[in-house]
Write an enzyme that holds these catalytic residues in place. Sequence first.
Site, mmCIF file in Angstrom:
data_model
loop_
_atom_site.group_PDB
_atom_site.id
_atom_site.type_symbol
_atom_site.label_atom_id
_atom_site.label_comp_id
_atom_site.label_asym_id
_atom_site.label_seq_id
_atom_site.Cartn_x
_atom_site.Cartn_y
_atom_site.Cartn_z
ATOM 1 N N HIS A 20 58.332 -78.993 59.185
ATOM 2 C CA HIS A 20 57.794 -78.415 57.956
ATOM 3 C C HIS A 20 56.360 -78.931 57.813
ATOM 4 O O HIS A 20 56.139 -80.142 57.771
ATOM 5 C CB HIS A 20 58.608 -78.886 56.743
ATOM 6 N N GLY A 21 55.394 -78.039 57.754
ATOM 7 C CA GLY A 21 53.996 -78.470 57.663
ATOM 8 C C GLY A 21 53.326 -78.425 59.023
ATOM 9 O O GLY A 21 53.852 -77.842 59.974
ATOM 10 N N ASN A 74 55.253 -71.515 55.042
ATOM 11 C CA ASN A 74 54.786 -71.983 53.748
ATOM 12 C C ASN A 74 53.391 -72.622 53.870
ATOM 13 O O ASN A 74 52.402 -72.097 53.375
ATOM 14 C CB ASN A 74 55.805 -72.999 53.177
ATOM 15 N N ASP A 120 71.355 -76.502 51.944
ATOM 16 C CA ASP A 120 70.885 -77.509 52.894
ATOM 17 C C ASP A 120 71.739 -78.770 52.791
ATOM 18 O O ASP A 120 71.519 -79.615 51.932
ATOM 19 C CB ASP A 120 69.406 -77.828 52.627
ATOM 20 N N ASP A 180 65.562 -70.967 48.935
ATOM 21 C CA ASP A 180 65.335 -71.798 50.132
ATOM 22 C C ASP A 180 65.706 -73.252 49.842
ATOM 23 O O ASP A 180 65.462 -73.758 48.732
ATOM 24 C CB ASP A 180 63.849 -71.686 50.503
ATOM 25 N N HIS A 181 66.280 -73.928 50.830
ATOM 26 C CA HIS A 181 66.605 -75.369 50.735
ATOM 27 C C HIS A 181 67.192 -75.766 49.386
ATOM 28 O O HIS A 181 66.576 -76.529 48.634
ATOM 29 C CB HIS A 181 65.366 -76.231 51.018
ATOM 30 N N HIS A 202 62.727 -72.823 60.888
ATOM 31 C CA HIS A 202 61.936 -73.412 59.799
ATOM 32 C C HIS A 202 60.666 -73.993 60.408
ATOM 33 O O HIS A 202 60.635 -74.347 61.577
ATOM 34 C CB HIS A 202 62.740 -74.513 59.094
ATOM 35 N N GLY A 203 59.619 -74.095 59.580
ATOM 36 C CA GLY A 203 58.397 -74.714 60.080
ATOM 37 C C GLY A 203 57.559 -73.770 60.912
ATOM 38 O O GLY A 203 57.085 -74.136 61.994
HETATM 39 P P1 13P Z 1 56.067 -74.509 57.050
HETATM 40 O O1 13P Z 1 55.580 -75.155 55.800
HETATM 41 O O2 13P Z 1 55.856 -75.361 58.259
HETATM 42 O O3 13P Z 1 55.502 -73.146 57.246
HETATM 43 O O4 13P Z 1 57.655 -74.347 56.924
HETATM 44 C C1 13P Z 1 58.201 -73.628 55.860
HETATM 45 C C2 13P Z 1 59.678 -73.685 55.856
HETATM 46 O O5 13P Z 1 60.304 -73.861 56.875
HETATM 47 C C3 13P Z 1 60.352 -73.505 54.561
HETATM 48 O O6 13P Z 1 61.724 -73.625 54.632
#
Ligand code: 13P
Length: 282
Positions: A178-179, A230, A103, A81-82, A206-207
């Site tokens: 993200h978060g 995440n 990315d 990822d990323h 994502h997110g």
């Molecule tokens: P979150 O932390 O918002 O769940 O997003 C995770 C993510 O997009 C990882 O690439």
Amino acid sequence: MLGSTKEILLEAQQNNYAVAAFNVFNMETAQAAVLAAENRQMPVILALGERYLDTTRIEAFSAMVHTLAAAVSVPVALHLDHAYELESIRKAIRCGFTSVMYDGSKFSLEENIRHTKEVVKLAHRAAVSVEAEIGSTARGDFSDEEEGDGRLTDPQEAGIFVQETCVDFLAAAIGTVHGMYKGEPRIDLGRLEALHRTLDIPLVLHGGSGTPDSIIRESIRSGIRKINVNTEVSMTAVKQLTNFLNEHSAPHLSRVMADMQQSMATVMERFIDLFANRSGSE
Ligand code: 13P
């Protein structure tokens, strides 16, 4: 079984659901994701962020995921990822990852196309699929992700990008973060629909954390096939850890870790069901 990320997502595309991609970085997080997928009888993508490579040996991690995958009946894919560095992508390909995300979102469209094309050439030679991003996912609260500028994906640029680079999946920046969200989420579903009309490859959101269920469901109706999660899993495990330590004096670390793993598997199952358009009791 180990599954190809591309096949997993094309199957989701055909049947209008999304697959969870959980960010994992050690044995407990990986085991929780595989356990959740097996319990819910759905495929899953285990996503190791490039930023975890300082503390996670990629060769050992990949071998472990291959072993875990071989022991279950559902397809388990392994994704980087990323990734910002070509060297990490090379390592992941060598270690048997089934897909990588490059990315290049901080670059201009032209530069992003140039770098992504290089990654696609490298990965496709090894039958590894590639995700890329144009636009940029901003960072909300409690995330350990790099800050993005929140630029939303332009459908016309996305069309050019996919045609030029031949990526397999595209991360669509539509306002998720993200978060956890700092205020009300402002998600541009109209933009997603336009992207879905323009592109015929699986789209990635994502997110996933903190995004309302109704928006998740609508985004799946508009072409989202992989949803990254995440922060919410991490927050659940840390909360569980705090409760566990309040309830048990001087517990053994093995019990603490087992308890955290179970709490992660439980929240992951909820996401898997939501993305599969199931209510949870099925
Ligand atoms: P979150 O932390 O918002 O769940 O997003 C995770 C993510 O997009 C990882 O690439």
